[in-house]
Motif scaffolding. Sequence first.
Motif, PDB file in Angstrom:
ATOM      1  N   ILE A 148      -6.169  15.737  -1.599  1.00  0.00           N
ATOM      2  CA  ILE A 148      -6.349  16.612  -0.488  1.00  0.00           C
ATOM      3  C   ILE A 148      -5.751  18.490  -0.669  1.00  0.00           C
ATOM      4  CG2 ILE A 148      -3.916  17.499   0.873  1.00  0.00           C
ATOM      5  CD1 ILE A 148      -2.805  14.061   0.246  1.00  0.00           C
ATOM      6  N   THR A 149      -5.762  18.844  -1.864  1.00  0.00           N
ATOM      7  CA  THR A 149      -5.679  19.626  -2.282  1.00  0.00           C
ATOM      8  C   THR A 149      -6.770  20.060  -2.253  1.00  0.00           C
ATOM      9  OG1 THR A 149      -3.683  19.491  -3.639  1.00  0.00           O
ATOM     10  CG2 THR A 149      -4.936  21.184  -4.339  1.00  0.00           C
ATOM     11  N   ARG A 150      -8.135  19.530  -2.958  1.00  0.00           N
ATOM     12  CA  ARG A 150      -9.863  19.525  -2.859  1.00  0.00           C
ATOM     13  C   ARG A 150     -10.050  19.543  -1.773  1.00  0.00           C
ATOM     14  NH1 ARG A 150     -10.495  16.126  -6.016  1.00  0.00           N
ATOM     15  NH2 ARG A 150     -12.225  14.614  -4.381  1.00  0.00           N
ATOM     16  N   GLU A 151      -9.843  18.885  -0.925  1.00  0.00           N
ATOM     17  CA  GLU A 151     -10.473  18.880   0.922  1.00  0.00           C
ATOM     18  C   GLU A 151      -9.189  19.496   1.809  1.00  0.00           C
ATOM     19  OE1 GLU A 151     -10.459  14.870   1.738  1.00  0.00           O
ATOM     20  OE2 GLU A 151     -12.024  13.492  -0.222  1.00  0.00           O
ATOM     21  N   GLU A 152      -8.647  20.034   1.559  1.00  0.00           N
ATOM     22  CA  GLU A 152      -7.872  20.620   2.513  1.00  0.00           C
ATOM     23  C   GLU A 152      -7.413  21.605   2.179  1.00  0.00           C
ATOM     24  OE1 GLU A 152      -5.919  17.897   5.078  1.00  0.00           O
ATOM     25  OE2 GLU A 152      -6.312  15.793   4.011  1.00  0.00           O
ATOM     26  N   ARG A 167     -11.098   5.279   7.247  1.00  0.00           N
ATOM     27  CA  ARG A 167     -10.635   5.761   6.314  1.00  0.00           C
ATOM     28  C   ARG A 167     -10.380   6.366   5.504  1.00  0.00           C
ATOM     29  NH1 ARG A 167      -9.656  -0.668   5.479  1.00  0.00           N
ATOM     30  NH2 ARG A 167      -9.500  -1.128   7.618  1.00  0.00           N
ATOM     31  N   ARG A 168      -9.113   7.116   4.238  1.00  0.00           N
ATOM     32  CA  ARG A 168      -9.467   8.017   3.971  1.00  0.00           C
ATOM     33  C   ARG A 168      -9.457   7.887   2.686  1.00  0.00           C
ATOM     34  NH1 ARG A 168      -5.239  10.470   7.465  1.00  0.00           N
ATOM     35  NH2 ARG A 168      -5.708  13.007   7.965  1.00  0.00           N
ATOM     36  N   GLY A 169      -9.014   6.155   2.029  1.00  0.00           N
ATOM     37  CA  GLY A 169      -9.024   6.127   1.226  1.00  0.00           C
ATOM     38  C   GLY A 169      -8.727   6.025  -0.752  1.00  0.00           C
ATOM     39  N   TYR A 170      -7.671   5.801  -0.781  1.00  0.00           N
ATOM     40  CA  TYR A 170      -7.005   6.645  -1.566  1.00  0.00           C
ATOM     41  C   TYR A 170      -6.327   5.774  -2.670  1.00  0.00           C
ATOM     42  CZ  TYR A 170      -5.972  11.185   1.518  1.00  0.00           C
ATOM     43  OH  TYR A 170      -6.136  11.740   2.641  1.00  0.00           O
ATOM     44  N   THR A 188       1.332  -0.929   0.398  1.00  0.00           N
ATOM     45  CA  THR A 188       0.188  -0.093  -0.017  1.00  0.00           C
ATOM     46  C   THR A 188       1.118   1.247  -0.297  1.00  0.00           C
ATOM     47  OG1 THR A 188      -1.978  -1.416   1.146  1.00  0.00           O
ATOM     48  CG2 THR A 188      -1.692   0.888   1.461  1.00  0.00           C
ATOM     49  N   GLY A 189       0.413   1.778  -0.750  1.00  0.00           N
ATOM     50  CA  GLY A 189       1.678   3.228  -0.597  1.00  0.00           C
ATOM     51  C   GLY A 189       2.569   3.391  -1.608  1.00  0.00           C
ATOM     52  N   LEU A 190       2.652   2.195  -2.547  1.00  0.00           N
ATOM     53  CA  LEU A 190       3.921   1.847  -3.279  1.00  0.00           C
ATOM     54  C   LEU A 190       3.706   3.037  -4.132  1.00  0.00           C
ATOM     55  CD1 LEU A 190       6.387   0.485  -4.282  1.00  0.00           C
ATOM     56  CD2 LEU A 190       4.890  -0.856  -5.979  1.00  0.00           C
ATOM     57  N   MET A 239      -1.107   6.584   3.063  1.00  0.00           N
ATOM     58  CA  MET A 239      -1.575   5.871   2.194  1.00  0.00           C
ATOM     59  C   MET A 239      -1.198   4.787   2.860  1.00  0.00           C
ATOM     60  SD  MET A 239      -1.067   7.058  -1.385  1.00  0.00           S
ATOM     61  CE  MET A 239      -1.635   5.102  -2.203  1.00  0.00           C
ATOM     62  N   THR A 240       0.396   4.719   3.812  1.00  0.00           N
ATOM     63  CA  THR A 240       0.106   3.207   4.472  1.00  0.00           C
ATOM     64  C   THR A 240       0.136   3.401   5.691  1.00  0.00           C
ATOM     65  OG1 THR A 240       2.471   4.745   5.204  1.00  0.00           O
ATOM     66  CG2 THR A 240       2.342   3.594   3.704  1.00  0.00           C
ATOM     67  N   ALA A 241      -0.895   5.152   6.440  1.00  0.00           N
ATOM     68  CA  ALA A 241      -1.355   4.777   7.596  1.00  0.00           C
ATOM     69  C   ALA A 241      -2.808   4.298   7.704  1.00  0.00           C
ATOM     70  CB  ALA A 241      -1.519   5.622   8.388  1.00  0.00           C
ATOM     71  N   ASP A 242      -3.152   3.971   6.565  1.00  0.00           N
ATOM     72  CA  ASP A 242      -4.973   3.726   6.301  1.00  0.00           C
ATOM     73  C   ASP A 242      -5.619   2.085   6.615  1.00  0.00           C
ATOM     74  OD1 ASP A 242      -6.622   5.756   5.248  1.00  0.00           O
ATOM     75  OD2 ASP A 242      -6.969   4.646   3.187  1.00  0.00           O
TER      76      ASP A 242
END
Length: 318
Positions: free
Chosen positions: A175-179, A162-165, A86-88, A151-154
């Motif tokens: 991240i740009t759109r939401e935060e 979970r953020r579910g990226y 995850t997060g590769l 991503m690795t923490a999700d």
Amino acid sequence: MFLSGVGAVIPPGTPHCCVHVTLPQHTETLGLSGSVMGATVFVQPLDLVKNRMQLSGQGSKAREYKTSFHALVSILRNEGVRGIYTGLSAGLLRQATYTTTRLGIYTVLFEKMTGADGRPPNFLMKALIGMTAGATGAFVGTPAEVALIRMTADGRLPADQRRGYTNVFNALARITREEGLTTLWRGCIPTMARAVVVNAAQLASYSQSKQALLESGYFNDDILCHFCASMISGLVTTAASMPVDIVKTRIQNMRMIDGKPEYKNGLEVLVRVVGKEGFFSLWKGFTPYYARLGPHTVLTFIFLEQMNKLYKTYVLDR
């Protein structure tokens, strides 16, 4: 041996460890990119375990994982083999930005600081070059770093939290759109601080260790020498950078609570970690961190050294 400059003139009698030949910029950039990207594929699972360990037991002395091995087994059992990768995509983007930038800048500055007689910079200058290169690379790579941490923490969170990226580009866009755009550089200061420590230790200690090994007379400029120098470099870097790394990890993974961030700054992270989790929690995840950084350092420098030697053999010496 860092290679810098086609047609460089090497004074007679110059020690082999001091020879500094320059590669054309485009060739060196390709070599750097290939080496760091290749190394990332091997060490991504260790990066994930390290991040999970650093977030384990956050705010208390109770830990989710007893050891790094327990963490790895738990991840495999709960998330499967794909879970450890995850997060590769974020890891690869981080290397394409951060690591390539800092190694490229280090090589250029190393060449500029090399004496006319071919003598390399002294240890202090190597450290300063490494810190400058690291801070610059960290600023460039912070958005990918934020995406990687999240991503690795999700997988450790309940499904509804979970953020579910889906990939690094989805993460950056959301991240740009939401935060907001500036959130991509959240934790930039501790990220740069960590990079300064890592690069001062990693790059300078690699150069210094390699030079010392070659001058000892027991090593030749070969893979064994590169391996030993890299492992020494990795150990020094791990011990020096872990407290800063846990600050970076926690800040980049934090959420807003009632409109306020979990942590105000890096100092608050340090105080709360030491106060609630114990002093040695600053080195939480030491094993996967070193297991990640050691092989990554070894693979990166061995790939780079071999590419440089091949270029010297088949291009410069022809």
